[in-house]
Structure formats: structure tokens, C-alpha cells
Design a protein around this motif. Structure first.
Motif, short mmCIF file in Angstrom:
data_model
loop_
_atom_site.label_atom_id
_atom_site.label_comp_id
_atom_site.label_asym_id
_atom_site.label_seq_id
_atom_site.Cartn_x
_atom_site.Cartn_y
_atom_site.Cartn_z
N ALA A 236 -0.60 7.57 -4.77
CA ALA A 236 0.51 6.79 -5.31
C ALA A 236 0.00 5.57 -6.05
O ALA A 236 -1.07 5.03 -5.74
CB ALA A 236 1.45 6.35 -4.19
N ARG A 237 0.79 5.11 -6.98
CA ARG A 237 0.58 3.83 -7.65
C ARG A 237 1.33 2.80 -6.84
O ARG A 237 2.46 3.03 -6.40
CB ARG A 237 1.11 3.89 -9.09
CG ARG A 237 1.03 2.60 -9.82
CD ARG A 237 0.01 2.71 -10.96
NE ARG A 237 -0.18 1.43 -11.61
CZ ARG A 237 -1.24 0.66 -11.44
NH1 ARG A 237 -2.21 1.04 -10.64
NH2 ARG A 237 -1.36 -0.48 -12.07
N VAL A 238 0.71 1.64 -6.64
CA VAL A 238 1.31 0.55 -5.87
C VAL A 238 1.28 -0.70 -6.73
O VAL A 238 0.22 -1.04 -7.29
CB VAL A 238 0.53 0.31 -4.55
CG1 VAL A 238 1.16 -0.82 -3.75
CG2 VAL A 238 0.46 1.58 -3.72
N GLU B 252 5.62 -5.29 -8.19
CA GLU B 252 7.00 -5.17 -8.67
C GLU B 252 7.76 -4.02 -8.03
O GLU B 252 8.97 -4.11 -7.82
CB GLU B 252 7.02 -4.98 -10.19
CG GLU B 252 6.48 -6.15 -10.98
CD GLU B 252 4.95 -6.24 -10.98
OE1 GLU B 252 4.44 -7.37 -11.08
OE2 GLU B 252 4.26 -5.19 -10.85
N THR B 253 7.06 -2.93 -7.72
CA THR B 253 7.74 -1.73 -7.25
C THR B 253 7.34 -1.27 -5.85
O THR B 253 7.92 -0.33 -5.32
CB THR B 253 7.47 -0.54 -8.20
OG1 THR B 253 6.07 -0.24 -8.18
CG2 THR B 253 7.92 -0.85 -9.61
N GLY B 254 6.33 -1.90 -5.25
CA GLY B 254 5.79 -1.35 -4.01
C GLY B 254 5.15 -0.01 -4.33
O GLY B 254 4.47 0.13 -5.34
N VAL C 153 -6.01 -2.09 -3.87
CA VAL C 153 -4.71 -2.50 -3.31
C VAL C 153 -4.89 -3.46 -2.14
O VAL C 153 -5.66 -3.19 -1.21
CB VAL C 153 -3.88 -1.27 -2.90
CG1 VAL C 153 -2.61 -1.68 -2.17
CG2 VAL C 153 -3.55 -0.43 -4.13
N VAL C 154 -4.17 -4.58 -2.20
CA VAL C 154 -4.15 -5.55 -1.11
C VAL C 154 -2.71 -5.75 -0.68
O VAL C 154 -1.82 -6.04 -1.50
CB VAL C 154 -4.78 -6.90 -1.52
CG1 VAL C 154 -4.67 -7.91 -0.37
CG2 VAL C 154 -6.23 -6.71 -1.95
N GLY D 218 -1.97 -4.72 -6.84
CA GLY D 218 -1.64 -3.32 -7.00
C GLY D 218 -2.84 -2.46 -7.37
O GLY D 218 -3.96 -2.95 -7.57
N GLY D 219 -2.58 -1.18 -7.50
CA GLY D 219 -3.59 -0.21 -7.87
C GLY D 219 -3.18 1.17 -7.41
O GLY D 219 -2.02 1.42 -7.11
#
Length: 150
Positions: A23-25, A28-30, A97-98, A137-138
Motif C-alpha cells: 500500500a501507499r501511505v 493526507e490519506t493514511g 514510512v514513519v 509517507g511511502g
């Protein structure tokens, strides 16, 4: 250090959980495609929810059932890492991702619909999991390392 064993999301409230392998995190979107990640209010402190595999297994043993972890409605299943029970602690998943722990995830009445006594089985010692907000994100994928940031 632990391992990310599972990723799940739901497109709207009460929708079935969709188990995915990556998944992309973003802040803005979680988790992309999960309705809760983009809720209003900045910062939104319940963008991503995490649960430990051992805690879910213990709750299942306590109620005598074998229900898939995603039915807990958590986004991330973690193994080999004791999730911090302290607001403000940061976790790194994979390379980028953090997440920052914001609070305990309180088990809701929906858990009783899955199994009698499940809500109570998830209540002690943050067994129901932790809520977090996205700091950086990431991309994440099942199998990624997850660790507490120093």
C-alpha cells in the motif's frame, strides 16, 4: 525489530476489510483506499491502526474462536514487536514510512458480534491495538521490517 504480516483497508464505514499485500501511505490519506485515513481534523490521530499477532491470537484463544485478524478492523498486523503503549513513540515500516502512536485502539461493540467475550478479551494491556498518525509517507509491503525509532 518486527515484521509487517498483514495490511487491510476498508473503503467506507462498516465495509468489509480488504486484505492487500502492499500500500501507499501518506499523511493526507493514511493507507490509500482506507476511508479512515483521510478523516477530517488535523492532525487526525486515528489514520492507521495496528495490532500485534500475539495479542490477536491470545484473544482468539480466550474466546475459543479462530477469526481472521482483519475482522478486528485493524490496518496493520505486526509480529515480533511489542507495540509501544506510549503516545508519541514513532515506528518505522520499511525504508520510508514513519507512524506516531497517538492512543490505544478501544475495542468496540462490533467485536461482540464476532464472538461473545471478544471485546473484553481485547481490552487489557492495549491488546486491541494502537492508533497512529502518519508522519512520513511511502510504500509498505507485507514482509517489511517494523521497528521503534530511536
Amino acid at each position: 525489530m518486527g515484521t509487517l504480516l498483514g495490511i487491510a483497508r476498508h473503503a467506507r464505514p462498516k465495509a468489509p476489510m480488504e486484505v492487500i499485500d502492499h500500500a501507499r501511505v501518506t499523511p493526507e490519506t493514511g493507507i490509500a483506499g482506507d476511508f479512515r485515513g483521510a478523516m477530517k481534523g488535523k492532525p487526525y490521530k486515528r489514520q492507521v491502526t495496528l495490532i500485534e499477532r500475539g495479542d490477536w491470537d491470545a484473544a482468539m484463544a480466550e474466546v475459543g474462536h479462530s477469526i481472521g485478524w482483519q475482522e478486528r478492523r485493524a490496518n496493520l498486523l505486526v509480529d515480533g514487536l511489542d507495540l509501544p503503549q506510549t503516545k508519541g513513540v514513532r515506528l518505522r515500516i520499511g525504508a520510508d514510512v514513519v507512524l506516531e502512536i497517538t492512543r490505544e485502539t478501544d475495542p468496540c461493540e462490533r467485536m461482540e458480534a464476532l464472538a461473545d467475550g471478544l471485546r473484553a478479551a481485547l481490552t487489557p494491556d492495549w491488546r486491541g491495538g494502537a492508533c497512529a498518525m502518519v508522519i512520513t509517507g511511502g510504500e509498505i509491503a507485507v514482509g517489511d521490517d517494523i521497528r521503534i525509532e530511536a
